[in-house]
Design an enzyme around this catalytic site. Structure first.
Site, PDB file in Angstrom:
ATOM      1  N   ASP A 108      -3.206   8.076  -5.927  1.00  0.00           N
ATOM      2  CA  ASP A 108      -3.087   7.456  -7.248  1.00  0.00           C
ATOM      3  C   ASP A 108      -2.189   8.273  -8.169  1.00  0.00           C
ATOM      4  O   ASP A 108      -1.774   7.788  -9.223  1.00  0.00           O
ATOM      5  CB  ASP A 108      -4.471   7.316  -7.892  1.00  0.00           C
ATOM      6  N   ASP A 146      -2.274  -6.446  -9.467  1.00  0.00           N
ATOM      7  CA  ASP A 146      -3.348  -5.497  -9.175  1.00  0.00           C
ATOM      8  C   ASP A 146      -4.650  -5.968  -9.835  1.00  0.00           C
ATOM      9  O   ASP A 146      -4.808  -7.135 -10.218  1.00  0.00           O
ATOM     10  CB  ASP A 146      -2.938  -4.096  -9.632  1.00  0.00           C
ATOM     11  N   ASP A 147      -5.589  -5.063  -9.998  1.00  0.00           N
ATOM     12  CA  ASP A 147      -6.923  -5.353 -10.528  1.00  0.00           C
ATOM     13  C   ASP A 147      -6.842  -6.053 -11.890  1.00  0.00           C
ATOM     14  O   ASP A 147      -5.900  -5.863 -12.645  1.00  0.00           O
ATOM     15  CB  ASP A 147      -7.692  -4.036 -10.656  1.00  0.00           C
ATOM     16  N   CYS A 157      -5.617   1.364   0.634  1.00  0.00           N
ATOM     17  CA  CYS A 157      -5.773   2.230  -0.529  1.00  0.00           C
ATOM     18  C   CYS A 157      -7.247   2.548  -0.672  1.00  0.00           C
ATOM     19  O   CYS A 157      -8.107   1.710  -0.383  1.00  0.00           O
ATOM     20  CB  CYS A 157      -5.253   1.528  -1.785  1.00  0.00           C
ATOM     21  N   TRP A 195      -5.458  -3.457  -0.204  1.00  0.00           N
ATOM     22  CA  TRP A 195      -6.878  -3.377   0.149  1.00  0.00           C
ATOM     23  C   TRP A 195      -7.418  -2.045  -0.364  1.00  0.00           C
ATOM     24  O   TRP A 195      -7.144  -1.001   0.194  1.00  0.00           O
ATOM     25  CB  TRP A 195      -7.052  -3.492   1.657  1.00  0.00           C
ATOM     26  N   ASP A 196      -8.213  -2.099  -1.427  1.00  0.00           N
ATOM     27  CA  ASP A 196      -8.690  -0.881  -2.074  1.00  0.00           C
ATOM     28  C   ASP A 196     -10.157  -0.622  -1.743  1.00  0.00           C
ATOM     29  O   ASP A 196     -10.888  -1.526  -1.313  1.00  0.00           O
ATOM     30  CB  ASP A 196      -8.509  -1.001  -3.591  1.00  0.00           C
ATOM     31  N   MET A 197     -10.594   0.598  -1.971  1.00  0.00           N
ATOM     32  CA  MET A 197     -11.999   1.005  -1.811  1.00  0.00           C
ATOM     33  C   MET A 197     -12.167   2.261  -2.648  1.00  0.00           C
ATOM     34  O   MET A 197     -11.621   3.299  -2.331  1.00  0.00           O
ATOM     35  CB  MET A 197     -12.307   1.258  -0.339  1.00  0.00           C
ATOM     36  N   ASN A 198     -12.932   2.186  -3.737  1.00  0.00           N
ATOM     37  CA  ASN A 198     -12.841   3.181  -4.796  1.00  0.00           C
ATOM     38  C   ASN A 198     -14.038   4.101  -4.963  1.00  0.00           C
ATOM     39  O   ASN A 198     -14.189   4.709  -6.019  1.00  0.00           O
ATOM     40  CB  ASN A 198     -12.560   2.475  -6.129  1.00  0.00           C
TER      41      ASN A 198
END
Length: 734
Positions: A547, A365-366, A525, A476-479
């Site tokens: 989350d 992850d990140d 995500c 594929w995240d977008m926060n």
């Protein structure tokens, strides 16, 4: 399925074995809605309203006596000529006048189902669907609107979208182009939607429809966790297994408006589409604009019937076909074990334990590209920090593959932070409004995906990591939501297009990547479920639902999302306890059982698990691998419970031969100790063996009487039952 026209060509009847949709052309120009619901053999004008003369009203040339446009059931309504209810379509002409009047011109039947250019939509083979195309025009404005209705064989689904074509000589501004407008007859309805916030998505909201307009929306740039782009209208007596339901869902990942108006006479108009408050599209002569697709779903068998329709449609006619029935790997995600502080030693230690427990996919992850261990640096550069990972991502992937595991990697392609090389070199690539301070979210800005050079950059970044085949999975995240919604590259007259162009840009990137790397599994995500929508599901076959990994909250979140999404579209992880989001403590078994029917994953530090816990996890994974094939293809039901202290689900194999039942006890409470749990979806003619007890029951018993559970002195306890069909003769011989 068939699309039938009356002898005089004034009435069209769209039908299959489940549903009918009827429209009529009045006086050769007014396209009106007549019926949508359970299939009928033929429409002969039954139930048409009787109009009466009344004051404070408008008059129109129409063959129907005393007709008023204020309660006429227009199929695709506009405002300005006597219909004062919510409009589905509005344009501003070059004169500045906001007015349009659409008149019917023609209709025809198309074989199969058309694709919508540059946007996600449901798909079907030619023998699986049929489409009606209707053309309406405003001759004065020079506008032609195509209305599309696709019907699938043997399902209560009608897929809708519109195409607007400028056939005139003036440039017009599209201000409102809804993807669906539906007229329903006067009766009492309940309104149902899903609302929430970060880490608490998918809450069910149900209330009685009242006079006026009820609406849900997103203006956050994505579909958002606040409101899912979904609503349902239903009889007030509708339950999980009985009653009529009209569901509408929007295949789109940006700003939306979903609204229902109950008018003065009790008639209902429901609409869904791109939010007009953040949309204005310049349409020059010869140009066309396509709306996103909306799904209309009718069920006469309650909310479970609606869910079955959505689940079937999304699994087999929306998500990438390659993954519809493909077994999803059990994964271990590094986030809660490492957060930003990743290194090769930790990765190897976790991967070795994961391999021994039966995990199949390790997800980094990140943190792998960060200059430090925070969210304040490097976003947008996507250069691996080799001080953390000597040899880079390739070396990390080789390490994971050497242990027999697949390798996954986290990205947040749409974001950029101030402290990055990318922002220093290209500050104009971010969404921003000149003269105003830019707004951060999670210490990030968002890139302007309406710009071709930005899209090319992001495709090149992803291509760099994917081209050697060492990455099997992407998260594929977008926060953050969109703010400062302005593009420095678009002219003044196109500023109202930016929100939609952002979404189109995202779809282009996803389309290019998924076509070039079709074997890579992508999980969507957005701070959890902030962009869990059918638009994303077209490209990414599963989504991180929240989350929040707390088992107690996840039961509610997954129950809510199960109204519209199949379990195979949802990622569900077993995490540490006390839970990092809520502080709540639940047993390892409870956490597993809550995730068991979905895409199972683990998100915890395996080095902190005892030998007993590791053994339990290994057993869970082994059990899941044995049953996941049929569970992914099973029919999912929410079982009605005797009281609010329980939640119950069932997954029933397609042939009815097998069933896995989940019953979640929220709290220990003796007052709720004597309920019976009736099980949905079982064949009443079959006999079923409950494998743990060895007892046999009739499918009719289990459906009509139900099972009971003992009083357990434990909060957050889960009961599970596995039923398998037995031969009737064998059972009678017992």
């Amino acid at each position: 399925m068939s699309i039938l026209f009356s002898e005089d060509q004034k009435i069209v009847h769209i039908k299959n074995t489940s549903v009918s949709y009827v429209m009529e052309v009045v006086d050769g120009k007014y396209l009106v809605h007549r019926y949508f619901g359970k299939v009928i053999r033929k429409y002969r004008g039954c139930g048409e309203p009787h109009y009466f003369k009344r004051g404070y009203n408008t008059e129109h040339e129409c063959s129907i006596s005393n007709v008023s446009f204020d309660d006429f059931p227009f199929e695709y309504p506009t405002r300005g000529h006597g219909d004062f209810r919510i409009p589905a379509f509005a344009i501003a002409q070059e004169s500045g006048i906001v007015f349009s009047e659409l008149s019917f011109k023609s209709w025809r039947v198309l074989e199969g189902k058309p694709e919508i250019p540059k946007m996600p939509s449901t798909f079907a083979e030619k023998n699986e669907a049929e489409t009606l195309e209707i053309i309406c025009e405003d001759d004065t404005a020079g506008i032609r609107v195509y209305l599309y209705y696709s019907v699938f064989a043997d399902s209560g689904i009608i897929a809708r979208y519109q195409r607007v074509e400028n056939i005139g000589e003036q440039t017009v501004m599209l201000q409102n182009v809804q993807s669906i407008s539906l007229e329903l007859p006067a009766r009492s309805y309940d309104f149902l939607s899903l609302y929430g916030t970060h880490a608490k998505e998918g809450n069910i909201n149900r209330f009685s429809l009242h006079r006026g307009i009820q609406r849900i929306e997103s203006v956050r740039g994505s579909s958002s966790p606040q409101h899912q782009p979904f609503l349902a209208l239903m009889d007030q007596q509708t339950t999980e297994n009985s009653g009529e339901v009209y569901g509408i869902h929007f295949i789109y990942s940006g700003n939306f408006l979903a609204q229902v108006e109950l008018d003065q006479f009790g008639n209902v108009r429901a609409q869904m589409g791109i939010h007009p408050d953040t949309f204005c599209w310049r349409l020059a002569p010869g140009e066309v604009f396509d709306t996103p697709e909306a799904i209309l779903n009718y069920s006469s068998q309650g909310l479970n019937g609606m869910s079955r329709n959505f689940h079937w449609l999304y699994q087999y006619h929306l998500m990438p076909e390659k993954f519809a029935d493909k077994e999803r790997p059990v994964l271990l995600n590094s986030w809660e074990a490492m957060y930003y502080d990743v290194n090769m030693e930790k990765i190897e230690e976790q991967a070795e334990l994961a391999k021994n427990l039966g995990v199949e996919l390790f997800v980094l992850d990140d943190g792998w590209f960060r200059a430090d261990n925070s969210s304040r640096t490097s976003m947008g550069d996507w250069k691996c920090n080799e001080k953390k990972l000597p040899g880079g991502i390739r070396k990390a992937a080789e390490l994971i593959h050497s242990k027999g595991l697949q390798f996954g990697l986290w990205f947040e392609p749409e974001a950029v932070c101030k402290n990055s090389e990318l922002f220093r070199e290209h500050p104009d690539w971010a969404l921003c409004v000149p003269g105003y301070q830019m707004t951060e979210g999670r210490h990030e800005y968002l890139l302007d995906l309406s710009r071709q050079e930005v899209r090319e950059y992001l495709v090149s970044v992803l291509d760099f990591y994917l081209k050697d085949g060492t990455i099997d999975y992407i998260k594929w995240d977008m926060n953050r939501p969109l703010t400062d919604v302005n593009s420095l590259s678009l002219p003044q007259e196109q500023k109202g297009e930016i929100s939609h162009r952002y979404v189109l840009g995202l779809y282009e990137i996803l389309d290019r990547i998924t076509k070039k790397y079709p074997k890579v599994l992508i999980e969507g995500c957005s701070s959890g479920g902030a962009r869990f929508d059918p638009g994303m599901l077209y490209y990414v076959p599963q989504n991180w639902a929240s989350d929040n990994t707390d088992a107690f909250d996840r039961v509610q979140i997954q129950s809510g999302f199960s109204l519209i999404y199949p379990p195979v579209a949802m990622g569900s992880h077993v995490s540490i306890t006390p839970n990092h989001q809520t502080g709540r403590t639940t047993s390892l078994n409870t956490r597993y059982q809550v995730a068991r029917l979905f895409n199972l994953g683990y998100e915890l530090d395996l080095t902190k698990c005892s030998e007993g816990e590791q053994a339990e996890i290994a057993g869970q994974i082994a059990e899941h691998k044995k049953e996941r094939r049929w569970l992914q293809e099973a029919v999912f039901y929410r079982n009605e419970t005797p009281n609010e202290n329980f939640v119950s689900w069932s997954s029933v194999r397609n042939d009815g031969e097998e069933c896995l039942v989940f019953i979640f006890q929220k709290f220990f409470n003796p007052l709720y100790s004597h309920g019976q749990f009736r099980l949905s979806g079982l064949n009443p003619e079959y006999e079923y063996l409950e494998t743990a007890s060895g007892k046999t029951y009739g499918g009719d018993e289990l459906r009509e009487i139900g099972i009971s559970v003992p009083l357990i002195k434990e909060d957050f306890h889960v009961f599970t039952f596995h039923f398998a069909r037995v031969d009737r003769e064998t059972d009678e011989g017992r």
